[in-house]
Design a protein around this motif. Sequence first.
Motif, mmCIF file in Angstrom:
data_model
loop_
_atom_site.group_PDB
_atom_site.id
_atom_site.type_symbol
_atom_site.label_atom_id
_atom_site.label_comp_id
_atom_site.label_asym_id
_atom_site.label_seq_id
_atom_site.Cartn_x
_atom_site.Cartn_y
_atom_site.Cartn_z
ATOM 1 N N THR B 45 0.856 -1.200 0.000
ATOM 2 C CA THR B 45 0.000 0.000 0.000
ATOM 3 C C THR B 45 0.884 1.240 0.000
ATOM 4 O O THR B 45 0.541 2.268 0.589
ATOM 5 N N ARG B 51 0.869 6.718 1.044
ATOM 6 C CA ARG B 51 0.058 5.508 1.056
ATOM 7 C C ARG B 51 -0.866 5.473 -0.162
ATOM 8 O O ARG B 51 -1.389 6.516 -0.587
ATOM 9 N N PHE B 53 -4.025 2.888 -2.249
ATOM 10 C CA PHE B 53 -4.945 1.770 -2.095
ATOM 11 C C PHE B 53 -4.442 0.564 -2.887
ATOM 12 O O PHE B 53 -3.897 0.714 -3.977
ATOM 13 N N TYR B 55 -6.469 -2.580 -4.316
ATOM 14 C CA TYR B 55 -7.835 -3.097 -4.477
ATOM 15 C C TYR B 55 -7.740 -4.572 -4.848
ATOM 16 O O TYR B 55 -7.176 -4.916 -5.893
ATOM 17 N N GLU B 68 -8.446 5.781 -7.475
ATOM 18 C CA GLU B 68 -9.490 5.924 -6.463
ATOM 19 C C GLU B 68 -10.811 6.302 -7.114
ATOM 20 O O GLU B 68 -11.889 5.885 -6.679
ATOM 21 N N TRP B 77 -13.641 -5.157 -7.365
ATOM 22 C CA TRP B 77 -12.803 -5.367 -6.174
ATOM 23 C C TRP B 77 -13.696 -5.650 -4.966
ATOM 24 O O TRP B 77 -14.837 -5.181 -4.888
ATOM 25 N N ALA B 80 -10.167 -3.632 -0.015
ATOM 26 C CA ALA B 80 -9.088 -2.686 -0.330
ATOM 27 C C ALA B 80 -8.263 -2.439 0.930
ATOM 28 O O ALA B 80 -8.782 -2.486 2.049
ATOM 29 N N PHE B 81 -6.988 -2.185 0.715
ATOM 30 C CA PHE B 81 -6.071 -1.929 1.816
ATOM 31 C C PHE B 81 -5.405 -0.577 1.605
ATOM 32 O O PHE B 81 -5.044 -0.222 0.485
ATOM 33 N N LYS B 82 -5.257 0.149 2.683
ATOM 34 C CA LYS B 82 -4.465 1.385 2.625
ATOM 35 C C LYS B 82 -3.957 1.636 4.044
ATOM 36 O O LYS B 82 -4.759 1.887 4.950
ATOM 37 N N SER B 85 -5.771 0.497 7.356
ATOM 38 C CA SER B 85 -7.219 0.369 7.170
ATOM 39 C C SER B 85 -7.546 -0.650 6.078
ATOM 40 O O SER B 85 -6.892 -0.692 5.029
ATOM 41 N N TYR B 87 -10.818 -1.979 3.788
ATOM 42 C CA TYR B 87 -12.139 -1.524 3.343
ATOM 43 C C TYR B 87 -12.865 -2.667 2.623
ATOM 44 O O TYR B 87 -12.232 -3.504 1.970
ATOM 45 N N ASN B 89 -15.919 -3.297 -0.246
ATOM 46 C CA ASN B 89 -16.635 -2.560 -1.308
ATOM 47 C C ASN B 89 -18.126 -2.538 -0.965
ATOM 48 O O ASN B 89 -18.773 -3.594 -0.937
#
Lengths: 674, 366
Positions: B45, B51, B53, B55, B68, B77, B80-82, B85, B87, B89
């Motif tokens: 990431t 940083r 994302f 996906y 993004e 996707w 998601a990673f960042k 964190s 996420y 979808n």
Amino acid sequence: MQPFIKYSLSLSCLCLSLTSFAEILEQDDDNNLEHIVVSGTRTPKLLSNSPVSIQVIDQETIEILTQGTLTNALNFIPGLVVTRNVKGGYNIQMQGFDGDHVLVLINSQPLISPAGSAADLDQINANEIQQIEVLRGAASVMYGSSAMGGVINIITKDYDENQAKVSIQVGHYADAIDNAPLSYTTRVSASLSTDDWDYNLSLLHIDDAGFDYDSSTISQDASGMKKSFINLSTKTDSLNLFSNDSSNNKVNVEVKYQYLKEDKSRPTSIVPGQNTIITYLSEVEQNQLDFSLKTNNEQHGNQQNNWQLNTRYINHQETSGQSNSIRNTDINLAEINGQYVSSSNKLEIVSGGVIHYDSLDQIKPVTGSIEINDESRQNVDAFIQGNWINPNYQILAGLRSQHDSDFGFHSAARVSTMNNFGDKENRWQWRNGLGQGYRVPSLKERFYIFDHSNLGYMVIGSADLKPEESNSANTTLSYNTEVFKSSTLFNQAQLKFDVNAHYSKTKNFIETVHDAEKSAETQLDISVYQNVAQATIQGLDFSIDLSFNEWSGQINYSYLDARNEDDQRLTGRPYHQVKTNLTYHNYEHELDVLLYLVYQSDEAYDSSYTQVLNNHWFNANISINQNINDQLSWNFAVNNIFNEHKDVDANSLNAFDSRPVSSRYVTLGLKYQF
Amino acid sequence: MNKKLTLITYLLVGLGLTACGSDSEVTSITEPEPEVGVIYGPFTTGTVQERVFAYYDIDTLSVLELTEEQAATNSDWDIAFKGTSVYLNNNDSDDSKEAVSLYFTDNNSDFFDNGSAVVNKFINATADSELDDFIAVSSANISENTEFSTDVTAGILEGFYNYNSTTHQVTAAVDHYFIAYSDTTVTKFRVSELTQSGYGMSSITINFVNQLSGATEFDALETELVLDATLECSNSDNIYIDFDVNNIVTSAEAWDIKIPCLDDTAADFTLALTEDATAIQDFTNSYAGVPESDIPYYGFKSDQYTVLAFKENPWYQYSLEGNHKLWSQYGVYLIKNTTGVYKLQFTSYYDTDGNSGNYSFRIEAL
């Protein structure tokens, strides 16, 4: 020679004010020769005649305490708190001020500070030391920035005879690492004296195996370390720079060079979820070159004049950090200082100046990120100090002004007095001092970008920091007498009693402060250097010393209360410290035994700890030295006899444990002198 | 042909015949066992300084190259990673697609003791030692009662009214306080009264206290602002309120909150913060003040914010040894998307050099 019992006459590197020396010798017992100290006034004074209270550790005691670096020797000194830093080096606290505010000098000149403003005591070779002088309280008047809590001035040896020595010491930690059970310290030195010039070569190599409390974990508690010192020096006291043949115009010339190489390696952790072991690495190379010119005394009637000019250059190159986050650091220090002393029977004037340069460059080679972009600073200082001398009292008053390239003018003043009471058998001395201290922010505090973002945190410097300032007061009452003069049970002994009270008020203290805004913005734990607060530091030191012909004992108690403006205690400072020592010297067998004990309790700690495992500890140490004959001697020592150390689970429990990272260390050594 | 070459030729022919003979003796062919517990990654990431994302499409087990902007409307996707964190979808832009959701199986709950992390369990756990936990999770872990969670977007000023679903009456939630930070002013407010008019409000009363600059507590004196929504909405699309001036202002002024108008006669049951303001909910009326310097610690949020399902069910513990590292609990999550249910176990936040923000995990379809 026995420490603390038989006073040694140690001619320091500076020239003695002969008039005052003669007066004091006259007053003194012929058998009791005293230390000469230079740190209080920048001129040689008998210890009892120094208007500023000075503690001294002599060469003999240092040799019993340590064969390696300065750390062990300073841990012995009452009132000093020795702390281990994150790099595995050692710093000190004095009178509540941490290592950034206590100036460590070698021959009255500063050292570089790899971990901030604090010198690493573990990078100072104890074998070159003639004596250590400890000046408590603000001393910026004579020594400039950073001397807020006091000064530790290390006076190095002069070599003026033909001799050679070789010694080896083998040591073993109670918590030794399995594959490295033994540590070694090896010394070789040789000195040659001709009619005009003296030469010395000294080598010291320390191969320290380190220790680990729990071999089942990846992390080790103390680094394995290899350290080498090479010291070269030459001097003459008869160089005639001027055409005049008068001995008064002879000049002392001295050149000293030291090379230090230090390698440390300590596994610290494993990358979570990976098999990679992270290791703390440190490779240091340091070169130091000193050059000095000093005159012999120029006598003009009652008036004596002398001058000196000293230069120092230090280059420190370091590659250090976690193995996945290595940084290269290049530190330079250059200084020229000079002073002129004019003295008569009743007045001594010291005036001088300093030109000082620091630079710091730090980069992470893998990522190319610049942590400090080759920043530098310079300062020019001028100082003057007068010492009015009377048989019953002395007054010392001084003023220093500094112009810093970044902070402009700064000044500090100090007034000290000493009163003599009583008579030769019951001598009372009362010393008082009122002084100002200051410290300009270091390059690190101003320009640092300590990027440990891969571990989730950063420390960032602040270019707009202001210098720290302090006002402090010290008062010391000393009493000296002979006891048991007519006793049938005991031999006659010397009793000495000291009580010291100190009070300091500081402002613009620089600390790292969590920056919530930047942290929220970057999702990192961001700390920045800031002038945060005022602090009030006050304390009491009490010391009693009883010396017989062969036995000597000393008990010291220090109480300290250091608080910020919110009345919260400053962390890392213990309320109570007791240091006591017992020495024995057998003249017939030339045997020295030194037992010293350290007790500390109620250290202030950070509120982020979730529990307290220990907040008082006791440490016992013993050293034995014996000369078998004129050539051969042996030594044996056990440091930390009861293996008192920080709990192995303290970090994982996020628990506070005041005990040091230490392990019982047993050493046995042999020395041969040619 | 020389002698050596001749000899090699005979040997090769001999070996070939031997091999043919062996083939003729094989009576069955076994399918290769599917590899269990494969670790995918590390997926980067970016650096901490920058940083980005990552996906991830769990159907194709691959990272999709998306900006993004593209990701906002992309339903391929799933996770998601960042940074730290993770996420899911929520397919906001595609109503036909169900939001990706998760269920935490809560295995390795013994890594906590009364809510506190058991440090040694975290530190000593490895991907190998926790493989059995991953294997043990199967479709049997899914039941009708399994409650999957999605990432939810919500408004921070929601909850200022009570709705009675029986009578369909709306009343002011008089004890639901909000603390807003806008234009360097900290304000605590609540809706003390409202008058329902159809689907909207014909009037609303807001009580608030400001915190003076440098103060650590709110003023003792509460200000009451009674708004005639019918009147205000007849002139504007929104009612703008500035707490600093204790009154209604225009959109061009430094307003703090707004109430959108439903029509010319009533306001909508909505409060909204201005763009650069943040707020927290204080429904228990706990805070007597919020020092401005401490605001980052209170979890202030902007008007619309997203509650991440992975944040509610964290997969890691931070700085267990005081060294700022993230340690996986090796808990197993069930991830449901439009094609099925998968099990997921995070194994590391680092690459082999120890650089953070590099995700490795096991993932398998159930």
